[in-house]
Write a protein that holds these residues in place. Structure first.
Motif, PDB file in Angstrom:
ATOM      1  N   LEU A 100       0.824  -1.200   0.000  1.00  0.00           N
ATOM      2  CA  LEU A 100       0.000   0.000   0.000  1.00  0.00           C
ATOM      3  C   LEU A 100       0.863   1.257   0.000  1.00  0.00           C
ATOM      4  O   LEU A 100       1.961   1.280   0.563  1.00  0.00           O
ATOM      5  CB  LEU A 100      -0.930  -0.003   1.219  1.00  0.00           C
ATOM      6  N   LYS A 101       0.367   2.289  -0.651  1.00  0.00           N
ATOM      7  CA  LYS A 101       1.101   3.550  -0.768  1.00  0.00           C
ATOM      8  C   LYS A 101       1.481   4.088   0.605  1.00  0.00           C
ATOM      9  O   LYS A 101       0.699   4.041   1.560  1.00  0.00           O
ATOM     10  CB  LYS A 101       0.257   4.590  -1.501  1.00  0.00           C
ATOM     11  N   LYS A 102       2.707   4.595   0.692  1.00  0.00           N
ATOM     12  CA  LYS A 102       3.248   5.227   1.898  1.00  0.00           C
ATOM     13  C   LYS A 102       3.396   4.263   3.072  1.00  0.00           C
ATOM     14  O   LYS A 102       3.618   4.688   4.203  1.00  0.00           O
ATOM     15  CB  LYS A 102       2.403   6.433   2.307  1.00  0.00           C
ATOM     16  N   GLN A 103       3.295   2.969   2.803  1.00  0.00           N
ATOM     17  CA  GLN A 103       3.496   1.979   3.852  1.00  0.00           C
ATOM     18  C   GLN A 103       4.902   1.393   3.753  1.00  0.00           C
ATOM     19  O   GLN A 103       5.445   1.242   2.652  1.00  0.00           O
ATOM     20  CB  GLN A 103       2.471   0.846   3.718  1.00  0.00           C
ATOM     21  N   PRO A 104       5.514   1.037   4.886  1.00  0.00           N
ATOM     22  CA  PRO A 104       6.813   0.346   4.818  1.00  0.00           C
ATOM     23  C   PRO A 104       6.624  -1.093   4.373  1.00  0.00           C
ATOM     24  O   PRO A 104       5.510  -1.635   4.426  1.00  0.00           O
ATOM     25  CB  PRO A 104       7.324   0.408   6.264  1.00  0.00           C
ATOM     26  N   PHE A 105       7.722  -1.696   3.939  1.00  0.00           N
ATOM     27  CA  PHE A 105       7.705  -3.127   3.637  1.00  0.00           C
ATOM     28  C   PHE A 105       8.147  -3.877   4.884  1.00  0.00           C
ATOM     29  O   PHE A 105       9.238  -3.632   5.411  1.00  0.00           O
ATOM     30  CB  PHE A 105       8.647  -3.453   2.483  1.00  0.00           C
ATOM     31  N   PHE A 106       7.306  -4.768   5.352  1.00  0.00           N
ATOM     32  CA  PHE A 106       7.636  -5.568   6.530  1.00  0.00           C
ATOM     33  C   PHE A 106       8.182  -6.929   6.098  1.00  0.00           C
ATOM     34  O   PHE A 106       7.523  -7.657   5.357  1.00  0.00           O
ATOM     35  CB  PHE A 106       6.393  -5.761   7.410  1.00  0.00           C
ATOM     36  N   ILE A 107       9.387  -7.248   6.554  1.00  0.00           N
ATOM     37  CA  ILE A 107       9.970  -8.548   6.245  1.00  0.00           C
ATOM     38  C   ILE A 107       9.105  -9.630   6.889  1.00  0.00           C
ATOM     39  O   ILE A 107       8.855  -9.599   8.093  1.00  0.00           O
ATOM     40  CB  ILE A 107      11.413  -8.636   6.763  1.00  0.00           C
ATOM     41  N   PRO A 108       8.606 -10.587   6.112  1.00  0.00           N
ATOM     42  CA  PRO A 108       7.726 -11.605   6.685  1.00  0.00           C
ATOM     43  C   PRO A 108       8.474 -12.525   7.639  1.00  0.00           C
ATOM     44  O   PRO A 108       9.682 -12.749   7.494  1.00  0.00           O
ATOM     45  CB  PRO A 108       7.222 -12.373   5.455  1.00  0.00           C
ATOM     46  N   ASP A 109       7.729 -13.071   8.600  1.00  0.00           N
ATOM     47  CA  ASP A 109       8.384 -13.884   9.628  1.00  0.00           C
ATOM     48  C   ASP A 109       8.788 -15.268   9.126  1.00  0.00           C
ATOM     49  O   ASP A 109       9.465 -16.005   9.838  1.00  0.00           O
ATOM     50  CB  ASP A 109       7.495 -14.008  10.872  1.00  0.00           C
TER      51      ASP A 109
END
Length: 203
Positions: free
Chosen positions: A37-46
């Motif tokens: 999503l726009k302006k969201q960080p990328f979270f490394i999946p667990d």
């Protein structure tokens, strides 16, 4: 809409991952839930400890088409973009070893970065388009569409043999050499020529 992704479209990237050079484009899909999503960080999946960035030129389809001839393919898009195909490389290696599909490693939530779009008329030659990815202000991937094994219009012709292309579909055209691991707090910026196309943070 669907995300149609092309693998192994740059020779040096094929070599760096020690893959075989394909005789036809390698195609896989991502669902729309993969879009970051726009302006969201990328979270490394667990489920991964080795997520790689893969920067790619994007094409947005603007009309419905099936069995599109290469000479007419240019009529099916008018915008060019840049994105990232995030790949859980450790999970992908496990799946490939077992001969299984890659989707868990390629199509997870947030695995598709889609930057802004520019009119294709802004560029003099789409088959000689330079693009790059910076990680923490250092260029880590530097590509040019002239090095594609299959150019944009050829990809549209090939993909449309198998899938009806619909308005809003996006083609990820493949990544050049230089893919690498991301870690928390990395800042990734993508450029087509001098145009900044996206900027994201890794968490």
């Amino acid at each position: 809409m669907k995300l149609i992704c092309i693998g192994r479209n740059y020779t040096k990237h094929i070599e760096e991952l020690k893959n075989e050079k394909p005789t036809d484009p390698v195609v896989f899909l991502k669902p729309d839930t993969a879009i970051l999503l726009k302006k969201q960080p990328f979270f490394i999946p667990d489920f991964s400890i080795d997520v790689h960035h893969e920067v790619e030129v994007l094409v947005k389809i603007n009309r419905v088409g099936k069995h599109i001839d290469k000479k007419f393919a240019h009529k099916y898009y008018n915008e060019i973009g840049l994105g990232i195909d995030f790949t859980a490389r450790d999970l992908q290696a496990q799946l490939k070893e077992k001969g299984l599909p890659w989707e868990k490693a390629k199509a997870f939530d947030g695995a598709a970065v889609i930057g802004k779009w520019l009119p294709k008329e802004q560029f003099s030659d789409l088959n000689n388009l330079s693009f790059s990815l910076q990680k923490n202000d250092e260029v880590v991937q530097d590509g040019n569409t002239s090095h594609m094994l299959w150019k944009i219009d050829e990809l549209i012709e090939y993909v449309s043999k198998y899938f009806t292309l619909k308005i809003g579909d996006i083609i990820f055209t493949g990544t050049p050499a230089g893919v690498g691991k991301v870690v928390a707090n990395d800042r990734l910026k993508g450029y087509i020529e001098d145009n900044e196309m996206f900027s994201i943070t890794v968490k």
